[in-house]
Every structure is written in structure tokens, then in C-alpha cells.
Write a protein that holds these residues in place. Structure first.
Motif, mmCIF file in Angstrom:
data_model
loop_
_atom_site.group_PDB
_atom_site.id
_atom_site.type_symbol
_atom_site.label_atom_id
_atom_site.label_comp_id
_atom_site.label_asym_id
_atom_site.label_seq_id
_atom_site.Cartn_x
_atom_site.Cartn_y
_atom_site.Cartn_z
ATOM 1 N N THR A 41 38.247 44.116 42.505
ATOM 2 C CA THR A 41 36.842 44.547 42.531
ATOM 3 C C THR A 41 36.276 44.475 43.944
ATOM 4 O O THR A 41 35.116 44.836 44.168
ATOM 5 C CB THR A 41 35.977 43.679 41.608
ATOM 6 O OG1 THR A 41 35.884 42.354 42.140
ATOM 7 C CG2 THR A 41 36.563 43.616 40.200
ATOM 8 N N GLY A 42 37.094 43.975 44.898
ATOM 9 C CA GLY A 42 36.645 43.821 46.271
ATOM 10 C C GLY A 42 36.004 42.476 46.542
ATOM 11 O O GLY A 42 35.523 42.234 47.651
ATOM 12 N N LYS A 43 36.022 41.579 45.562
ATOM 13 C CA LYS A 43 35.418 40.247 45.725
ATOM 14 C C LYS A 43 36.370 39.328 46.483
ATOM 15 O O LYS A 43 37.568 39.287 46.213
ATOM 16 C CB LYS A 43 35.103 39.649 44.359
ATOM 17 C CG LYS A 43 34.547 38.235 44.423
ATOM 18 C CD LYS A 43 34.354 37.673 43.017
ATOM 19 C CE LYS A 43 33.887 36.217 43.066
ATOM 20 N NZ LYS A 43 33.758 35.648 41.702
ATOM 21 N N ALA A 44 35.821 38.588 47.461
ATOM 22 C CA ALA A 44 36.609 37.603 48.204
ATOM 23 C C ALA A 44 36.783 36.357 47.344
ATOM 24 O O ALA A 44 35.809 35.803 46.826
ATOM 25 C CB ALA A 44 35.918 37.247 49.516
ATOM 26 N N LEU A 45 38.026 35.899 47.182
ATOM 27 C CA LEU A 45 38.314 34.745 46.332
ATOM 28 C C LEU A 45 38.093 33.425 47.055
ATOM 29 O O LEU A 45 37.952 32.389 46.407
ATOM 30 C CB LEU A 45 39.761 34.821 45.823
ATOM 31 C CG LEU A 45 40.096 36.073 44.999
ATOM 32 C CD1 LEU A 45 41.556 36.027 44.554
ATOM 33 C CD2 LEU A 45 39.178 36.177 43.781
#
Length: 522
Positions: A408-412
Motif C-alpha cells: 500500500t506504500g506504507k513504511a513499516l
């Protein structure tokens, strides 16, 4: 018996000895559950392979048994290189070689040793020798400017600008050129012309061609008098796969045939790949992949088995693709076409990558974002660099820091790392301010960033170093061996862990290594 009891016993033994004593370092030997089995007395132990272990103490360097008992004196100071099945040993007078069965092949007096299966070439100055394990003999090859094995075991020597095959049927024969390639045959040149040699040094095509160049595998591109030739090398006799009186050009991996001055055929190593009227140009865009442009301005992507993308008017170029989508360009912008040449994603981007796991990354400035297979924007462009997705995660870089991204393009990870490396086992090795940590394949922390080094031996077995001390942890962080050793080596074939402790060297009697052959399977 506890480690303390073992060390006490060693101390008592050392005091009782009156001769043949020396100082050496103690190694503790554990099973894979961390239970102490025994002690060994060496300064250094190396597990070179499943069957080869070496140890070094003040008595010298020895090949060891699985129980770490000395088997063969390696007559050197250290292991210079292990090139299975050869152990190259360095001593005060040079380099020597032992077979992994414990056979001395070359004494430690050579400046350089090259290996090939059961053969060795040793060099002293300009003099070369050949060792053959089959008969155990060492034969002088003579003085040469250079002498080396090919990947098929042929020995090529050079002297005064000429080439020789010193182990062939005609060792005195001079060649102007002998050239190795990825195939099994050699390209050779004499005063009469170019020819092809097999791996025994015999001509399978006589040296009569005026031009010859290796193409791929066992194939060659040649020219003789007024015809062009595509030739397949063979052990017995080379075959002409294709010949033509029309001009065939070769530039790198691209071969084209022209008929009456016009481009007509795209060639592969053994013949015609494409025969089409109206071609204007051909460009290599990958391994056995070509952009073919026609005079009507249509462009197609040609592969080894035919068209990967049918020629279509619109794109000016088409690159190799993935997941059924191929990057294509128009008016300086990039989009994606399918195998029919139809635009699936319009050319809206300055640059875009191939799709991996249905996600590509794009840019219209210096920053990168993510798009899906339908062209929808998954995330805005904010990243300086993005690497391909694998198992649902990509590595991205922003302002010198590295992050893990989901699809989703979210940084973990909220705080970036100085470095992130995806390991083949699926873990992520991360680094920050000189310290390392480990994340699982979902980006969850296994070990915090506090170690100098983390070595993944197996998914549940990690050798870690902290404050210059080494230990073993499992995937849950449980201690298998505490972090208080100088060095740890895993011997998986022997199902044991070798740990060099930090205690002072002990005075101990060392069993003399035996000379001679090592038994197979020891």
C-alpha cells in the motif's frame, strides 16, 4: 561435566607434564542444543567444508578429524585458500597444496598454484609444473610468460607473444591466438587463418577462415572468401549451421543479414530468427530480446521464440516486461503495453519499472511512487529509490535512510536505517550507527540494533557479535551459547558448535599429527 571442571582438569594435566608441552588456546565443543561435549586445544579452527576441518597451534597446521584430533600435518602456517578438493597452504617458503583426503600434492615452495579438479599448475618465477592426482606425478611444463587452465582443463601457455598447448599432441605448435569462451571449443588463429579446437587441442575446423568470432555457447560467426558462416563447434567436427553470400554483420550479440543492401533478417547463433520485409532497425534490449522497428514506424519486441509484443504503431520503444505488461515509450513518456501492443497503462510517466507482485514504481521528477497494474496511483512519489517487491515488501530510500514498504506504500519502520539488506533466508539485516539488527520477512524485529555482526547460519540459529564477544541465539532471542566467546564456528556435518573461549592459553601436551593419506570418509 561443567566447563569449569573441564578447565580444572586441563590445568592439572598441564602441571603434570614435563616434556613436549606448548601453549595453545582452548576451544569448547558443544552439541547444537548448547551442551558441552569436550575441549580442543588450538589457536584457530576452520571448518572448510562438510569433510574438511583444519586446526592451528604452536605445533603447526593440521587437518583434523570430526573429533578434532590431528590427522595430517599440513606443513604450513595457515590455509591460504580452499578450492575443493584442494587445500592451498602457505608456509615460509611459498604456497603448497594438499588434496582433501590428506595427500600432499605440491610442497609449500610455489609462488602461485592454479587448480582444476584433479590437476594443479604450480609456478616458481617463469617455471611451471603440472601435478596429476591420477598418477601422483609432478611434471615440468617449462618456462612460460603465462600458463593456465581453461574451464575445460586445457592448458594454454604463452611465450614471446605466441600461444601454445603444452599438453596437446603437438606441444611445439605456435598459434597467433588461442581464445577461450563460454562454450566447449577454443578459437584459434595461425598464419593460414582462423580455426576451432576441441578440448583435446585437435582442430575440428581447420585454420582456413579469414574471420572468426565466438557468438554464443558452442557457436561461432565467421567469414571465408565471399560467404558468411554460422558454425557450431563439436568434439569431432564442426558443422556449418548457416551460410550466406549476403552480408551478415555482427555487433556484440546482434547479428543482421542484409539482402541487396537492405535489412532483411535478424539472426540467432545457428540461423534465421526473423525474416521480414520492411525492417528499418534492430536494437538489443535484453538477453535474446530485440526492439524491431519497421519503415511504417511500428515497433515490436522480438524474443527467442518469436514476438513477445506484436509490432504496433504508437510506441517508439518496448522493453522486456513482467506479469504480461511491457514498459513502452511515446513522446518521452513511459507506459505499459500488453503482448498485442495495446496500451494498458497510458504513457504518463518519466520512468517506470517492471511489475513485481502487481506493483511497479514510477517517477515524474526525482522522486518515486507506486502504481498498480491498472495504472492507479498507490502512493505519491516521495522516495529517492525503491527496490523490487518480494514477499509483499520492498526496500525504499528517503533522505539517506532506508525503510520497508508494504504494497500500500506504507513504511513499516518509522525510523529509517542506514542500511537494509534482504537476505536469501528472507530476513532483513538492518544497520544504524554502526550497529546491526535483524527483522523477519514481515519486517518485525527479531534482534534489536545493538550487534556488531549477525550471521544467519539457519533460520533458528544465529551467530552474533556484541562488544567484540560472540554467542549463539535462536529466532526467539533465546541463548544457545552466551555472548562471551572470542570466536564461534558451526560444524553442521558434525552437529557441533566450536567456541573459542577468552581464558588464557593453557599448557598442554599435543598429539603429533600423522603423516600420510587420510582415509576417505574420515
Amino acid at each position: 561435566m561443567s566447563p569449569t571442571s573441564f578447565r580444572s582438569l586441563l590445568a592439572l594435566l598441564a602441571i603434570s607434564l614435563c616434556s613436549n608441552t606448548l601453549l595453545a588456546q582452548t576451544w569448547e565443543v558443544y552439541d547444537m542444543q548448547g551442551n558441552l561435549k569436550s575441549l580442543a586445544i588450538y589457536d584457530r579452527i576452520e571448518v572448510l567444508s562438510e569433510t574438511v576441518i583444519t586446526g592451528k597451534n604452536e605445533k603447526g597446521l593440521a587437518m583434523l578429524s570430526r573429533e578434532l584430533k590431528p590427522l595430517v600435518d599440513l606443513k604450513g602456517d595457515n590455509v591460504f585458500q580452499y578450492l575443493a578438493p584442494w587445500i592451498l597452504v602457505k608456509g615460509p617458503n611459498g604456497i603448497g597444496a594438499f588434496h582433501e583426503y590428506g595427500i600432499l600434492a605440491l610442497p609449500s615452495e610455489y609462488e602461485e598454484i592454479e587448480t582444476y579438479f584433479t590437476y594443479l599448475i604450480g609456478r616458481k618465477g617463469r617455471e611451471y609444473w603440472l601435478y596429476e592426482k591420477g598418477n601422483g606425478k609432478t611434471t615440468a611444463l617449462g618456462p612460460w610468460d603465462s600458463c593456465k587452465f581453461t574451464k575445460n582443463g586445457i592448458i594454454i601457455a604463452q611465450k614471446d607473444g605466441n600461444y601454445f598447448l603444452p599438453r596437446s599432441k603437438d606441444p611445439e605448435r605456435r598459434y597467433q591466438l588461442i581464445e577461450e569462451n563460454e562454450g566447449s571449443c577454443l578459437l584459434a588463429k595461425e598464419t593460414t587463418g582462423f580455426g576451432i579446437l576441441n578440448f583435446e587441442g585437435d582442430y575440428v575446423m581447420q585454420p582456413i577462415l579469414s574471420q572468426l568470432e565466438h557468438s554464443k555457447g558452442d557457436y561461432f560467426y565467421g567469414f571465408d572468401e565471399n560467404q558468411y558462416l554460422l558454425i557450431k563447434g563439436d568434439f569431432i567436427r564442426s558443422d556449418v549451421s548457416y551460410n550466406s553470400y549476403h552480408k551478415i554483420t555482427k555487433e556484440g550479440d546482434l547479428m543482421l543479414e542484409y539482402i541487396h543492401g537492405k535489412l532483411r533478417r535478424v539472426m540467432e547463433e545457428d540461423g534465421i530468427l526473423l525474416d521480414a520485409v520492411g525492417m528499418e532497425s534492430v536494437r538489443v534490449v535484453g538477453d535474446n530480446l530485440y526492439n524491431v522497428t519497421f519503415r511504417d514506424k511500428s515497433v515490436g519486441l522480438l524474443g527467442k521464440k518469436g514476438w513477445q509484443v506484436q509490432p504496433t504503431i504508437g510506441p517508439t520503444w518496448i522493453n522486456p516486461g513482467t506479469e504480461g505488461l511491457f514498459p513502452a515509450g511515446k513522446d518521452g513518456k513511459t507506459g505499459f503495453v500488453n503482448s498485442s501492443g495495446k496500451w494498458i497503462i497510458d504513457p504518463l510517466f518519466s520512468e517506470a519499472s517492471n511489475f513485481y507482485e502487481s506493483v511497479s514504481f514510477y517517477r515524474n521528477s526525482s522522486k518515486w511512487g507506486l502504481i498498480g497494474t491498472n495504472g492507479n496511483i498507490i502512493s505519491d512519489s516521495r522516495w529517492d529509490e525503491i527496490k523490487n517487491f518480494s514477499s509483499g515488501i520492498a526496500i525504499a530510500k528517503e533522505s539517506g535512510r532506508f525503510f520497508l514498504l508494504d504494497k500500500t506504500g506504507k513504511a513499516l519502520n518509522q525510523e529509517g536505517f542506514d542500511q537494509v539488506c534482504r537476505l536469501k533466508e528472507g530476513f532483513f539485516l538492518v544497520e544504524k550507527e554502526g550497529k546491526r539488527g535483524l527483522l523477519d520477512n514481515s519486517g518485525n524485529e527479531i534482534f534489536s540494533v545493538e550487534f556488531e555482526n549477525i550471521q544467519v547460519e539457519k533460520p533458528d540459529f544465529f551467530i552474533v557479535t556484541k562488544n567484540k564477544l560472540t554467542g549463539v541465539l535462536n529466532e526467539k532471542g533465546d541463548v544457545i551459547l552466551p555472548i562471551n566467546y572470542q570466536e564461534i564456528v558451526a560444524d553442521w556435518t558434525g552437529n557441533q558448535i566450536l567456541a573459542k573461549e577468552l581464558y588464557k592459553p593453557v599448557l598442554i601436551q599435543v598429539e603429533e599429527p600423522t603423516s600420510g593419506k587420510r582415509k576417505k570418509g574420515t
